[in-house]
Design a protein around this motif. Structure first.
Motif, PDB file in Angstrom:
ATOM      1  N   GLY A 183       0.788  -1.211   0.000  1.00  0.00           N
ATOM      2  CA  GLY A 183       0.000   0.000   0.000  1.00  0.00           C
ATOM      3  C   GLY A 183       0.819   1.258   0.000  1.00  0.00           C
ATOM      4  O   GLY A 183       2.049   1.225   0.099  1.00  0.00           O
ATOM      5  N   TYR A 184       0.112   2.397  -0.178  1.00  0.00           N
ATOM      6  CA  TYR A 184       0.729   3.715  -0.138  1.00  0.00           C
ATOM      7  C   TYR A 184       1.866   3.802  -1.162  1.00  0.00           C
ATOM      8  O   TYR A 184       3.003   4.124  -0.839  1.00  0.00           O
ATOM      9  CB  TYR A 184       1.237   4.030   1.274  1.00  0.00           C
ATOM     10  N   LEU A 185       1.531   3.541  -2.411  1.00  0.00           N
ATOM     11  CA  LEU A 185       2.538   3.440  -3.459  1.00  0.00           C
ATOM     12  C   LEU A 185       2.002   3.975  -4.773  1.00  0.00           C
ATOM     13  O   LEU A 185       0.825   4.322  -4.895  1.00  0.00           O
ATOM     14  CB  LEU A 185       2.986   1.983  -3.617  1.00  0.00           C
ATOM     15  N   VAL A 186       2.877   4.052  -5.774  1.00  0.00           N
ATOM     16  CA  VAL A 186       2.483   4.382  -7.146  1.00  0.00           C
ATOM     17  C   VAL A 186       2.670   3.140  -7.994  1.00  0.00           C
ATOM     18  O   VAL A 186       3.763   2.561  -8.040  1.00  0.00           O
ATOM     19  CB  VAL A 186       3.309   5.547  -7.713  1.00  0.00           C
ATOM     20  N   ALA A 187       1.597   2.703  -8.640  1.00  0.00           N
ATOM     21  CA  ALA A 187       1.635   1.535  -9.511  1.00  0.00           C
ATOM     22  C   ALA A 187       1.741   1.978 -10.968  1.00  0.00           C
ATOM     23  O   ALA A 187       1.498   3.143 -11.308  1.00  0.00           O
ATOM     24  CB  ALA A 187       0.387   0.686  -9.307  1.00  0.00           C
ATOM     25  N   PHE A 188       2.084   1.033 -11.827  1.00  0.00           N
ATOM     26  CA  PHE A 188       2.137   1.293 -13.266  1.00  0.00           C
ATOM     27  C   PHE A 188       1.441   0.160 -14.002  1.00  0.00           C
ATOM     28  O   PHE A 188       1.595  -1.018 -13.660  1.00  0.00           O
ATOM     29  CB  PHE A 188       3.580   1.408 -13.756  1.00  0.00           C
ATOM     30  N   VAL A 189       0.657   0.532 -15.032  1.00  0.00           N
ATOM     31  CA  VAL A 189      -0.028  -0.438 -15.889  1.00  0.00           C
ATOM     32  C   VAL A 189       0.389  -0.160 -17.331  1.00  0.00           C
ATOM     33  O   VAL A 189       0.093   0.916 -17.865  1.00  0.00           O
ATOM     34  CB  VAL A 189      -1.556  -0.343 -15.764  1.00  0.00           C
ATOM     35  N   PRO A 190       1.076  -1.088 -18.022  1.00  0.00           N
ATOM     36  CA  PRO A 190       1.500  -0.847 -19.406  1.00  0.00           C
ATOM     37  C   PRO A 190       0.308  -0.709 -20.356  1.00  0.00           C
ATOM     38  O   PRO A 190      -0.766  -1.263 -20.124  1.00  0.00           O
ATOM     39  CB  PRO A 190       2.323  -2.101 -19.738  1.00  0.00           C
ATOM     40  N   PHE A 191       0.519   0.038 -21.421  1.00  0.00           N
ATOM     41  CA  PHE A 191      -0.462   0.205 -22.490  1.00  0.00           C
ATOM     42  C   PHE A 191       0.025  -0.625 -23.675  1.00  0.00           C
ATOM     43  O   PHE A 191       1.047  -0.310 -24.289  1.00  0.00           O
ATOM     44  CB  PHE A 191      -0.572   1.686 -22.845  1.00  0.00           C
ATOM     45  N   VAL A 192      -0.684  -1.699 -23.983  1.00  0.00           N
ATOM     46  CA  VAL A 192      -0.212  -2.668 -24.969  1.00  0.00           C
ATOM     47  C   VAL A 192      -1.314  -2.913 -26.003  1.00  0.00           C
ATOM     48  O   VAL A 192      -2.459  -3.186 -25.647  1.00  0.00           O
ATOM     49  CB  VAL A 192       0.171  -3.997 -24.292  1.00  0.00           C
ATOM     50  N   ASN A 193      -0.949  -2.810 -27.276  1.00  0.00           N
ATOM     51  CA  ASN A 193      -1.897  -3.075 -28.378  1.00  0.00           C
ATOM     52  C   ASN A 193      -3.180  -2.263 -28.231  1.00  0.00           C
ATOM     53  O   ASN A 193      -4.297  -2.780 -28.410  1.00  0.00           O
ATOM     54  CB  ASN A 193      -2.213  -4.569 -28.462  1.00  0.00           C
ATOM     55  N   GLY A 194      -3.027  -1.002 -27.870  1.00  0.00           N
ATOM     56  CA  GLY A 194      -4.167  -0.094 -27.828  1.00  0.00           C
ATOM     57  C   GLY A 194      -5.016  -0.163 -26.587  1.00  0.00           C
ATOM     58  O   GLY A 194      -6.100   0.431 -26.546  1.00  0.00           O
ATOM     59  N   LYS A 195      -4.559  -0.871 -25.551  1.00  0.00           N
ATOM     60  CA  LYS A 195      -5.345  -0.932 -24.314  1.00  0.00           C
ATOM     61  C   LYS A 195      -4.432  -1.185 -23.117  1.00  0.00           C
ATOM     62  O   LYS A 195      -3.286  -1.635 -23.268  1.00  0.00           O
ATOM     63  CB  LYS A 195      -6.409  -2.019 -24.408  1.00  0.00           C
ATOM     64  N   LEU A 196      -4.959  -0.890 -21.926  1.00  0.00           N
ATOM     65  CA  LEU A 196      -4.220  -1.215 -20.721  1.00  0.00           C
ATOM     66  C   LEU A 196      -4.112  -2.727 -20.597  1.00  0.00           C
ATOM     67  O   LEU A 196      -5.088  -3.458 -20.825  1.00  0.00           O
ATOM     68  CB  LEU A 196      -4.920  -0.629 -19.496  1.00  0.00           C
ATOM     69  N   SER A 197      -2.946  -3.202 -20.216  1.00  0.00           N
ATOM     70  CA  SER A 197      -2.688  -4.637 -20.222  1.00  0.00           C
ATOM     71  C   SER A 197      -3.472  -5.389 -19.163  1.00  0.00           C
ATOM     72  O   SER A 197      -3.690  -6.600 -19.279  1.00  0.00           O
ATOM     73  CB  SER A 197      -1.195  -4.896 -20.006  1.00  0.00           C
ATOM     74  N   GLY A 198      -3.869  -4.707 -18.101  1.00  0.00           N
ATOM     75  CA  GLY A 198      -4.560  -5.368 -16.996  1.00  0.00           C
ATOM     76  C   GLY A 198      -3.619  -5.853 -15.921  1.00  0.00           C
ATOM     77  O   GLY A 198      -4.024  -6.091 -14.779  1.00  0.00           O
ATOM     78  N   ASP A 199      -2.335  -6.028 -16.264  1.00  0.00           N
ATOM     79  CA  ASP A 199      -1.332  -6.452 -15.295  1.00  0.00           C
ATOM     80  C   ASP A 199      -0.619  -5.221 -14.743  1.00  0.00           C
ATOM     81  O   ASP A 199      -0.020  -4.452 -15.492  1.00  0.00           O
ATOM     82  CB  ASP A 199      -0.314  -7.382 -15.956  1.00  0.00           C
ATOM     83  N   TRP A 200      -0.700  -5.043 -13.436  1.00  0.00           N
ATOM     84  CA  TRP A 200      -0.086  -3.877 -12.818  1.00  0.00           C
ATOM     85  C   TRP A 200       1.175  -4.275 -12.070  1.00  0.00           C
ATOM     86  O   TRP A 200       1.368  -5.433 -11.700  1.00  0.00           O
ATOM     87  CB  TRP A 200      -1.071  -3.187 -11.884  1.00  0.00           C
ATOM     88  N   GLU A 201       2.037  -3.296 -11.859  1.00  0.00           N
ATOM     89  CA  GLU A 201       3.295  -3.512 -11.149  1.00  0.00           C
ATOM     90  C   GLU A 201       3.565  -2.333 -10.226  1.00  0.00           C
ATOM     91  O   GLU A 201       3.030  -1.241 -10.431  1.00  0.00           O
ATOM     92  CB  GLU A 201       4.446  -3.672 -12.136  1.00  0.00           C
ATOM     93  N   ILE A 202       4.361  -2.559  -9.218  1.00  0.00           N
ATOM     94  CA  ILE A 202       4.746  -1.475  -8.311  1.00  0.00           C
ATOM     95  C   ILE A 202       5.843  -0.654  -8.973  1.00  0.00           C
ATOM     96  O   ILE A 202       6.869  -1.184  -9.404  1.00  0.00           O
ATOM     97  CB  ILE A 202       5.219  -2.022  -6.957  1.00  0.00           C
ATOM     98  N   PHE A 203       5.629   0.665  -9.069  1.00  0.00           N
ATOM     99  CA  PHE A 203       6.636   1.557  -9.649  1.00  0.00           C
ATOM    100  C   PHE A 203       7.403   2.309  -8.558  1.00  0.00           C
ATOM    101  O   PHE A 203       8.634   2.308  -8.553  1.00  0.00           O
ATOM    102  CB  PHE A 203       5.967   2.553 -10.602  1.00  0.00           C
ATOM    103  N   ALA A 204       6.707   2.961  -7.658  1.00  0.00           N
ATOM    104  CA  ALA A 204       7.359   3.743  -6.591  1.00  0.00           C
ATOM    105  C   ALA A 204       6.792   3.322  -5.247  1.00  0.00           C
ATOM    106  O   ALA A 204       5.578   3.351  -5.040  1.00  0.00           O
ATOM    107  CB  ALA A 204       7.147   5.240  -6.815  1.00  0.00           C
ATOM    108  N   ASP A 205       7.680   2.928  -4.338  1.00  0.00           N
ATOM    109  CA  ASP A 205       7.262   2.420  -3.032  1.00  0.00           C
ATOM    110  C   ASP A 205       8.126   3.046  -1.939  1.00  0.00           C
ATOM    111  O   ASP A 205       9.079   3.759  -2.221  1.00  0.00           O
ATOM    112  CB  ASP A 205       7.394   0.898  -3.026  1.00  0.00           C
ATOM    113  N   ASN A 206       7.781   2.762  -0.697  1.00  0.00           N
ATOM    114  CA  ASN A 206       8.490   3.227   0.501  1.00  0.00           C
ATOM    115  C   ASN A 206       8.242   4.698   0.809  1.00  0.00           C
ATOM    116  O   ASN A 206       9.058   5.368   1.428  1.00  0.00           O
ATOM    117  CB  ASN A 206      10.001   2.978   0.398  1.00  0.00           C
ATOM    118  N   PHE A 207       7.081   5.212   0.390  1.00  0.00           N
ATOM    119  CA  PHE A 207       6.718   6.565   0.810  1.00  0.00           C
ATOM    120  C   PHE A 207       6.565   6.633   2.330  1.00  0.00           C
ATOM    121  O   PHE A 207       6.873   7.656   2.939  1.00  0.00           O
ATOM    122  CB  PHE A 207       5.410   6.996   0.144  1.00  0.00           C
ATOM    123  N   THR A 208       6.099   5.558   2.926  1.00  0.00           N
ATOM    124  CA  THR A 208       5.856   5.566   4.374  1.00  0.00           C
ATOM    125  C   THR A 208       7.148   5.521   5.179  1.00  0.00           C
ATOM    126  O   THR A 208       7.174   5.922   6.335  1.00  0.00           O
ATOM    127  CB  THR A 208       4.992   4.372   4.783  1.00  0.00           C
TER     128      THR A 208
END
Length: 413
Positions: free
Chosen positions: A345-370
């Protein structure tokens, strides 16, 4: 608390907790100890501003940021780096209203209160010309003091999209676990309304209910890659009035927090249905006969489903050139809350844009804000991400609503 001082060629570096301070005779850089993919780094460019919401960065690198509550009777900060040391040292405030939404489009600054949307004409430096006399674009929107943010997006056809959340979690009949037939809340909330971006004094009567059945959308953005608008949804909660299946562990895990690609007439299903990210199905809500096993195909599928209680509070489609190619047109999402499966929690996630749509698979991009272990917290959180913006150089800005910090994330090629 450990303190380290290093001297080299007139440079002083001090590391304290979450932040490292690197000083030279010309400038001071505040390096944030975020967990980022390889090649990325972050600095804190502003701090101690108060409870921040969304933000926008100008073509000159100045920052407008909305406040959750007015400070000295003002609700918008304008921040500038006047001595080019990497810190936003000049701070001025204007606007006598709090709120969430803020965007820059076609030499105007658009900003929302909890009941409407205003705009300010900008000069050639993207500075507001007249801070005291904004144009009223939309007024009279519903505000019941809960889930009441009016986040905004603007498309390429001069349309303004405004989120209007429901103050009610499940549209129940008073003091019961039974849903209201027809849910009258949907007439004026739980959706996204579309207005004209340049027409003054619009009300509900001038707008169009563009998408409905979205309980509370705090993140919303236009994606130039698909030429459509996307919005995040805070899912409803289950409580003691819910049937036994929905209490305990299931209440902590469900329902999903989601992203929808908006279309005219889209119905995401609230309050009649919710999305179960474990079953990957749309399920009938308990207020309307659901038992945790009965699915429905009546409503729209989400583009992305996150674990429950992640609280997606902002959404930004990345169009810059600083980050590696895989980030182009993908979605950054602020997850302002904490999930239990996984415990993140308390993070920034990223979702790739693939073949004209969001891929549906998300990943953690920025963490440790807390600045602490999420699974076994031992003290107060340092920061909590809230808003996102893209700078003219392609850097990613993140606003925090605990201390009022602004982070700048860059890629070092």
């Amino acid at each position: 608390m450990k303190k380290i001082m290093l001297w080299s060629a007139g440079v002083l570096a001090v590391s304290i907790g979450l932040t490292a301070f690197i000083a030279t005779k010309n400038f001071t850089v505040y390096k944030a100890d975020l967990k980022l993919p390889e090649g990325f780094s972050a600095t804190i460019v502003a701090d101690s501003l108060g409870s921040l919401r969304h933000l926008a960065v100008t073509s000159k690198g100045d920052v407008y940021v909305k406040m959750n509550s007015v400070r000295r009777n003002k609700g918008i900060f304008f921040l500038s780096d006047t001595n080019h040391d990497g810190r936003l040292d000049k701070k001025t405030m204007f606007a006598d209203y709090a709120g969430t939404g803020i965007k820059i489009k076609d030499h105007y600054l658009y900003a929302s209160s909890n009941t409407g949307v205003f705009r300010y004409k900008l000069n050639d430096k993207d500075e507001v010309i007249d801070v005291n006399n904004p144009e009223v674009i939309v007024k009279g929107l519903l505000d019941r003091q809960h889930d009441n943010s009016k986040s905004i997006a603007l498309d390429a056809q001069n349309n303004l999209y405004v989120t209007i959340g429901s103050w009610s979690d499940a549209c129940r009949q008073p003091n019961s676990g039974v849903g209201m037939p027809g849910c009258p809340i949907l007439d004026s909330a739980a959706g996204i309304w579309k207005f004209k971006a340049d027409k003054l004094n619009q009300t509900y009567a001038d707008g169009v209910k563009f998408s409905t059945g979205i309980k509370n959308a705090v993140g919303i953005d236009y994606n130039p890659g698909s030429k459509t608008v996307f919005a995040t949804q805070h899912g409803r909660s289950f409580d003691k009035l819910s049937p036994p299946y929905f209490t305990g562990q299931k209440s902590a895990e469900l329902p999903a927090e989601t992203i929808y690609e908006l279309k005219q007439g889209l119905d995401a299903g609230w309050p009649y249905a919710y999305y179960d990210q474990q079953l990957k199905k749309k399920m009938v809500s308990p207020e309307y006969g659901g038992d945790g096993k009965t699915s429905t195909d009546k409503y729209a599928d989400p583009a992305v489903a996150f674990p429950g209680h992640f609280a997606p509070n902002d959404l930004l489609f990345y169009t810059g050139n600083m980050f590696p190619k895989r980030y182009k047109n993908g979605a950054f999402v602020v997850l302002h809350g904490r999930a239990i499966s996984p415990v993140k929690g308390y993070l920034v996630a990223f979702v790739p844009f693939v073949n004209g749509k969001l891929s549906g698979d998300w990943e953690i991009f920025a963490d440790n804000f807390t600045g602490s272990d999420i699974e076994h917290p031992t003290g107060a959180m340092k920061y909590r991400p809230m808003g996102l913006a893209q700078g003219p150089d392609g850097a990613l800005y993140v606003a925090d609503d605990l201390k009022g910090a602004i982070f700048k994330i860059v890629y070092n090629k």
